[in-house]
Write a protein that holds these residues in place. Structure first.
Motif, PDB file in Angstrom:
ATOM      1  N   PRO A  53      39.204   3.504  23.412  1.00  7.16           N
ATOM      2  CA  PRO A  53      38.285   2.718  22.571  1.00  7.16           C
ATOM      3  C   PRO A  53      37.671   3.518  21.421  1.00  7.16           C
ATOM      4  O   PRO A  53      37.604   3.028  20.296  1.00  7.16           O
ATOM      5  N   GLN A  54      37.246   4.754  21.682  1.00  8.40           N
ATOM      6  CA  GLN A  54      36.644   5.543  20.603  1.00  8.40           C
ATOM      7  C   GLN A  54      37.657   5.882  19.518  1.00  8.40           C
ATOM      8  O   GLN A  54      37.354   5.780  18.328  1.00  8.40           O
ATOM      9  N   VAL A  55      38.854   6.287  19.934  1.00 10.90           N
ATOM     10  CA  VAL A  55      39.873   6.671  18.951  1.00 10.90           C
ATOM     11  C   VAL A  55      40.313   5.452  18.145  1.00 10.90           C
ATOM     12  O   VAL A  55      40.376   5.502  16.911  1.00 10.90           O
ATOM     13  N   VAL A  60      39.871   1.742  13.214  1.00  7.13           N
ATOM     14  CA  VAL A  60      39.627   0.424  12.622  1.00  7.13           C
ATOM     15  C   VAL A  60      38.244   0.293  11.985  1.00  7.13           C
ATOM     16  O   VAL A  60      37.937  -0.768  11.441  1.00  7.13           O
ATOM     17  N   ALA A  61      37.439   1.340  12.035  1.00  5.31           N
ATOM     18  CA  ALA A  61      36.093   1.266  11.469  1.00  5.31           C
ATOM     19  C   ALA A  61      36.153   0.900   9.989  1.00  5.31           C
ATOM     20  O   ALA A  61      37.094   1.265   9.274  1.00  5.31           O
ATOM     21  N   ALA A  62      35.138   0.166   9.538  1.00  3.47           N
ATOM     22  CA  ALA A  62      35.088  -0.274   8.138  1.00  3.47           C
ATOM     23  C   ALA A  62      35.055   0.929   7.185  1.00  3.47           C
ATOM     24  O   ALA A  62      35.667   0.904   6.129  1.00  3.47           O
ATOM     25  N   LEU A  67      34.890  10.943  12.036  1.00  7.07           N
ATOM     26  CA  LEU A  67      36.024  11.711  11.523  1.00  7.07           C
ATOM     27  C   LEU A  67      36.756  10.883  10.474  1.00  7.07           C
ATOM     28  O   LEU A  67      36.653   9.662  10.473  1.00  7.07           O
ATOM     29  N   PRO A  68      37.526  11.539   9.615  1.00  9.37           N
ATOM     30  CA  PRO A  68      38.375  10.762   8.692  1.00  9.37           C
ATOM     31  C   PRO A  68      39.423   9.965   9.476  1.00  9.37           C
ATOM     32  O   PRO A  68      39.837  10.365  10.564  1.00  9.37           O
ATOM     33  N   LYS A  69      39.861   8.866   8.898  1.00 12.70           N
ATOM     34  CA  LYS A  69      40.836   8.004   9.583  1.00 12.70           C
ATOM     35  C   LYS A  69      42.130   8.745   9.903  1.00 12.70           C
ATOM     36  O   LYS A  69      42.750   8.495  10.938  1.00 12.70           O
ATOM     37  N   VAL A  70      42.536   9.662   9.036  1.00 10.46           N
ATOM     38  CA  VAL A  70      43.756  10.437   9.288  1.00 10.46           C
ATOM     39  C   VAL A  70      43.591  11.271  10.564  1.00 10.46           C
ATOM     40  O   VAL A  70      44.520  11.374  11.376  1.00 10.46           O
ATOM     41  N   ALA A  71      42.413  11.844  10.755  1.00 13.68           N
ATOM     42  CA  ALA A  71      42.161  12.631  11.966  1.00 13.68           C
ATOM     43  C   ALA A  71      42.234  11.740  13.209  1.00 13.68           C
ATOM     44  O   ALA A  71      42.799  12.145  14.237  1.00 13.68           O
ATOM     45  N   TRP A  72      41.681  10.528  13.126  1.00 17.61           N
ATOM     46  CA  TRP A  72      41.769   9.602  14.256  1.00 17.61           C
ATOM     47  C   TRP A  72      43.222   9.258  14.554  1.00 17.61           C
ATOM     48  O   TRP A  72      43.623   9.163  15.727  1.00 17.61           O
ATOM     49  N   ALA A  73      44.024   9.077  13.506  1.00 17.21           N
ATOM     50  CA  ALA A  73      45.445   8.754  13.697  1.00 17.21           C
ATOM     51  C   ALA A  73      46.174   9.920  14.371  1.00 17.21           C
ATOM     52  O   ALA A  73      46.982   9.706  15.296  1.00 17.21           O
TER      53      ALA A  73
END
Length: 165
Positions: A53-55, A60-62, A67-73
């Motif tokens: 859920p956190q990742v 999907v955060a607005a 973290l930057p979206k690339v880091a989440w990916a």
């Protein structure tokens, strides 16, 4: 045992006992194929479920969230690859240990169907709720519920295995 011209034939009682042993072996094999994952894999799976859920929420955060979206990916890809590798190790170890391939079709449908439907809905729905509301409580609640479901599922199959053994 009786002998009949060099051929040894079991008595009716011995034949019944052999059939009973065969039934017990069949029941044992069925129980082994339903045995839960090893504890180390259950722990890894529970942590994976708790982290999704956190990742996914970060993805999907607005706007950027923690973290930057690339880091989440990257975290999601690495986490999923690690899970799949551990799954392969657990399945191989299980087959070597028991001689039986992992099979989900022997597990009770009353337990597997709700989990197969409910857990993905929980793990995907909470990030959607987070994006809509901006409240991370959805993510943390889904993590806690997902981890509890994972542990409960494991304990259910431990009990099932003990009952069938």
């Amino acid at each position: 045992m009786e002998t009949n011209g060099g051929v040894i034939r079991p008595t009716p009682q011995q034949a019944r006992a052999a059939l009973a042993d065969t039934e017990q072996i069949h029941a044992s094999t069925t129980a082994l194929s339903a045995t839960p994952w090893p504890l180390w894999f259950t722990t890894a799976l529970t942590l994976y479920i708790a982290a999704i859920p956190q990742v996914y929420g970060g993805l999907v955060a607005a706007s950027e969230w923690l973290l930057p979206k690339v880091a989440w990916a990257v975290v999601m890809v690495v986490m999923t690859a690690a899970y799949l590798a551990l799954f392969a190790v657990a399945a191989t170890t299980w087959k070597k240990k028991t001689g039986v391939a992992l099979r989900l079709n022997v597990l009770p449908k009353r337990a597997t169907v709700p989990m197969a439907v409910g857990l993905p809905a929980l793990l995907v729905g909470s990030p959607i709720a987070f994006r809509a509301t901006g409240e991370p409580v959805w993510l943390f609640a889904a993590s806690a519920v997902g981890a509890a479901v994972s542990i409960a599922f494991h304990l259910t199959f431990v009990r099932l295995h003990r009952k069938n053994s």
